[in-house]
Design a protein around this motif. Structure first.
Motif, PDB file in Angstrom:
ATOM      1  N   ASN A 164       0.809  -1.214   0.000  1.00 32.75           N
ATOM      2  CA  ASN A 164       0.000   0.000   0.000  1.00 32.75           C
ATOM      3  C   ASN A 164       0.842   1.263   0.000  1.00 32.75           C
ATOM      4  OD1 ASN A 164       0.506  -1.262   2.569  1.00 32.75           O
ATOM      5  ND2 ASN A 164      -0.587   0.413   3.551  1.00 32.75           N
ATOM      6  N   ASP A 165       2.119   1.160   0.389  1.00 34.02           N
ATOM      7  CA  ASP A 165       3.075   2.253   0.232  1.00 34.02           C
ATOM      8  C   ASP A 165       4.479   1.652   0.264  1.00 34.02           C
ATOM      9  OD1 ASP A 165       4.263   2.303   2.992  1.00 34.02           O
ATOM     10  OD2 ASP A 165       2.243   2.927   3.561  1.00 34.02           O
ATOM     11  N   ARG A 166       5.460   2.441  -0.122  1.00 38.57           N
ATOM     12  CA  ARG A 166       6.810   1.898  -0.236  1.00 38.57           C
ATOM     13  C   ARG A 166       7.342   1.376   1.091  1.00 38.57           C
ATOM     14  NH1 ARG A 166      12.114   4.910  -2.964  1.00 38.57           N
ATOM     15  NH2 ARG A 166      13.654   3.348  -2.254  1.00 38.57           N
ATOM     16  N   GLY A 167       7.014   2.064   2.165  1.00 39.64           N
ATOM     17  CA  GLY A 167       7.504   1.646   3.468  1.00 39.64           C
ATOM     18  C   GLY A 167       6.960   0.301   3.919  1.00 39.64           C
ATOM     19  N   ALA A 168       5.878  -0.161   3.311  1.00 34.08           N
ATOM     20  CA  ALA A 168       5.281  -1.430   3.702  1.00 34.08           C
ATOM     21  C   ALA A 168       6.039  -2.638   3.143  1.00 34.08           C
ATOM     22  CB  ALA A 168       3.827  -1.491   3.245  1.00 34.08           C
ATOM     23  N   TYR A 169       6.941  -2.396   2.178  1.00 27.88           N
ATOM     24  CA  TYR A 169       7.710  -3.529   1.644  1.00 27.88           C
ATOM     25  C   TYR A 169       9.209  -3.268   1.530  1.00 27.88           C
ATOM     26  CZ  TYR A 169       7.649  -1.115  -2.912  1.00 27.88           C
ATOM     27  OH  TYR A 169       7.808  -0.202  -3.930  1.00 27.88           O
ATOM     28  N   ASP A 170       9.621  -1.986   1.507  1.00 22.64           N
ATOM     29  CA  ASP A 170      11.038  -1.661   1.367  1.00 22.64           C
ATOM     30  C   ASP A 170      11.678  -1.594   2.762  1.00 22.64           C
ATOM     31  OD1 ASP A 170      13.538  -0.526   0.980  1.00 22.64           O
ATOM     32  OD2 ASP A 170      12.857   0.992  -0.438  1.00 22.64           O
ATOM     33  N   ALA A 174      13.067   4.757   5.982  1.00 25.15           N
ATOM     34  CA  ALA A 174      12.981   5.223   7.371  1.00 25.15           C
ATOM     35  C   ALA A 174      11.519   5.230   7.810  1.00 25.15           C
ATOM     36  CB  ALA A 174      13.581   6.613   7.494  1.00 25.15           C
ATOM     37  N   ASP A 175      11.271   4.733   9.014  1.00 23.17           N
ATOM     38  CA  ASP A 175       9.923   4.653   9.576  1.00 23.17           C
ATOM     39  C   ASP A 175       9.007   3.716   8.789  1.00 23.17           C
ATOM     40  OD1 ASP A 175      10.667   6.530  11.531  1.00 23.17           O
ATOM     41  OD2 ASP A 175      10.181   8.188  10.183  1.00 23.17           O
ATOM     42  N   GLY A 176       9.565   2.795   8.022  1.00 26.46           N
ATOM     43  CA  GLY A 176       8.762   1.819   7.299  1.00 26.46           C
ATOM     44  C   GLY A 176       8.314   0.689   8.211  1.00 26.46           C
ATOM     45  N   MET A 177       7.589  -0.260   7.634  1.00 25.56           N
ATOM     46  CA  MET A 177       7.056  -1.350   8.458  1.00 25.56           C
ATOM     47  C   MET A 177       8.157  -2.215   9.048  1.00 25.56           C
ATOM     48  SD  MET A 177       3.767  -3.767   7.799  1.00 25.56           S
ATOM     49  CE  MET A 177       4.354  -4.658   6.359  1.00 25.56           C
ATOM     50  N   VAL A 178       9.327  -2.208   8.443  1.00 24.48           N
ATOM     51  CA  VAL A 178      10.422  -3.004   9.004  1.00 24.48           C
ATOM     52  C   VAL A 178      10.757  -2.568  10.428  1.00 24.48           C
ATOM     53  CG1 VAL A 178      12.332  -1.556   8.169  1.00 24.48           C
ATOM     54  CG2 VAL A 178      12.667  -4.024   8.449  1.00 24.48           C
ATOM     55  N   ASN A 182      11.120  -5.290  13.164  1.00 31.26           N
ATOM     56  CA  ASN A 182      12.342  -5.440  13.963  1.00 31.26           C
ATOM     57  C   ASN A 182      12.037  -5.416  15.453  1.00 31.26           C
ATOM     58  OD1 ASN A 182      14.027  -5.697  11.757  1.00 31.26           O
ATOM     59  ND2 ASN A 182      14.561  -3.528  11.683  1.00 31.26           N
ATOM     60  N   LEU A 183      11.079  -4.601  15.851  1.00 32.69           N
ATOM     61  CA  LEU A 183      10.717  -4.572  17.268  1.00 32.69           C
ATOM     62  C   LEU A 183       9.973  -5.838  17.675  1.00 32.69           C
ATOM     63  CD1 LEU A 183      11.069  -2.841  19.758  1.00 32.69           C
ATOM     64  CD2 LEU A 183       8.802  -1.904  19.368  1.00 32.69           C
ATOM     65  N   GLN A 184       9.141  -6.353  16.777  1.00 35.46           N
ATOM     66  CA  GLN A 184       8.484  -7.632  17.044  1.00 35.46           C
ATOM     67  C   GLN A 184       9.526  -8.703  17.368  1.00 35.46           C
ATOM     68  OE1 GLN A 184       6.166  -8.388  13.484  1.00 35.46           O
ATOM     69  NE2 GLN A 184       5.018  -6.475  13.707  1.00 35.46           N
ATOM     70  N   LYS A 185      10.562  -8.777  16.557  1.00 33.15           N
ATOM     71  CA  LYS A 185      11.606  -9.787  16.749  1.00 33.15           C
ATOM     72  C   LYS A 185      12.406  -9.520  18.020  1.00 33.15           C
ATOM     73  CE  LYS A 185      13.329  -9.250  12.544  1.00 33.15           C
ATOM     74  NZ  LYS A 185      14.136  -9.492  11.320  1.00 33.15           N
ATOM     75  N   GLN A 198       8.225 -13.526   8.546  1.00 36.22           N
ATOM     76  CA  GLN A 198       7.483 -13.583   7.288  1.00 36.22           C
ATOM     77  C   GLN A 198       7.812 -12.396   6.381  1.00 36.22           C
ATOM     78  OE1 GLN A 198       3.579 -16.104   8.576  1.00 36.22           O
ATOM     79  NE2 GLN A 198       3.388 -13.894   8.828  1.00 36.22           N
ATOM     80  N   PHE A 199       8.191 -11.283   6.972  1.00 36.82           N
ATOM     81  CA  PHE A 199       8.537 -10.098   6.188  1.00 36.82           C
ATOM     82  C   PHE A 199       9.736 -10.384   5.283  1.00 36.82           C
ATOM     83  CE2 PHE A 199      10.482  -5.916   5.460  1.00 36.82           C
ATOM     84  CZ  PHE A 199       9.384  -5.129   5.154  1.00 36.82           C
ATOM     85  N   THR A 200      10.721 -11.094   5.825  1.00 34.52           N
ATOM     86  CA  THR A 200      11.946 -11.378   5.075  1.00 34.52           C
ATOM     87  C   THR A 200      11.849 -12.663   4.272  1.00 34.52           C
ATOM     88  OG1 THR A 200      13.264 -10.254   6.759  1.00 34.52           O
ATOM     89  CG2 THR A 200      14.432 -11.768   5.292  1.00 34.52           C
TER      90      THR A 200
END
Length: 239
Positions: A164-170, A174-178, A182-185, A198-200
């Motif tokens: 839905n936006d670049r941050g959701a997959y890239d 900065a400030d993207g879903m990663v 990363n905090l989840q992990k 699953q993201f990676t």
């Protein structure tokens, strides 16, 4: 280094046990899993509960003899501000062998604060004001599950990529879903909880999203078939 080796092992397993082949050797190996035949509760947003997700969950049932109870609700996130949050879902749960926290994209998409891995932990004396952050919500869910069942086995599925936006997959935005992933992990590592990144590892990108997604966020049956095979490999041998 351990996480790198685990990722390599997970990829090996995903190819070593092709779900569609169901060879006798593969089935014997899967039945040897500690998790074979267990009861499982699943918490999440729409990605864990839409009809297409049954393609993945049916693989858990077929290959691992798992019995699934799904508490997921569309729109939910870990933050207490996000829909019928996963905090509320866990509050309603009973005793199961395994609890799966299946992260959605909703906390990222709706701009809920990521927070710190120490939110709602012994480090801040379980500050309830932190339950509005993704981190606080994750820590709440983990604590609550152990209160329900001290012998619980908890696994975590990270958010998958969205488009839905670049941050959701890239992963380099900065400030993207990663940042959320990363905090989840990080929280999983704090509590010693195995996670599936699953993201990676999902393998979804701008070149194949038309094959696997029905819209920028939700996968189709083919997408869940691909994801389900990865999930089975993880659930069979999470360590």
């Amino acid at each position: 280094m351990k996480k790198t080796l685990n990722s390599i092992l997970l990829l090996f397993l995903s190819f070593s046990f092709p779900i569609f082949s169901q060879s006798p050797q593969d089935m014997v190996a899967l039945r040897a899993s500690y998790n074979y035949g267990k009861s499982v509760a699943v918490f999440g947003g729409s990605v864990s509960v839409i009809p297409a997700s049954d393609t993945a969950k049916s693989l858990w049932e077929q290959q691992l003899g798992i019995t699934i109870t799904n508490y997921g609700v569309p729109g939910a996130g870990f933050s207490s501000l996000q829909g019928k949050s996963m905090q509320q879902q866990v509050d309603e749960a009973g005793v199961f062998d395994i609890y799966i926290l299946w992260a959605s994209t909703n906390d990222y998409t709706n701009k809920r604060a990521v927070g710190s891995y120490t939110d709602y932990t012994e480090f801040d004396n379980y500050d309830a004001e932190k339950l509005t952050t993704q981190a606080g919500g994750i820590n709440y869910c983990i604590k609550k599950i152990y209160e329900i069942n001290p012998k619980a086995v908890i696994y975590f599925f990270t958010s998958s990529k969205a488009f839905n936006d670049r941050g959701a997959y890239d992963p380099f935005v900065a400030d993207g879903m990663v940042e959320h992933v990363n905090l989840q992990k990080k929280i999983c590592e704090l509590h010693g909880i195995p996670y599936l990144d699953q993201f990676t590892l999902g393998g979804y990108n701008v070149y194949n999203k038309e094959l696997y997604y029905t819209d920028p966020i939700h996968m189709n049956e083919a997408g869940y078939q691909r994801l389900g095979e990865l999930q089975v490999a993880f659930l069979a041998f999470p360590d």
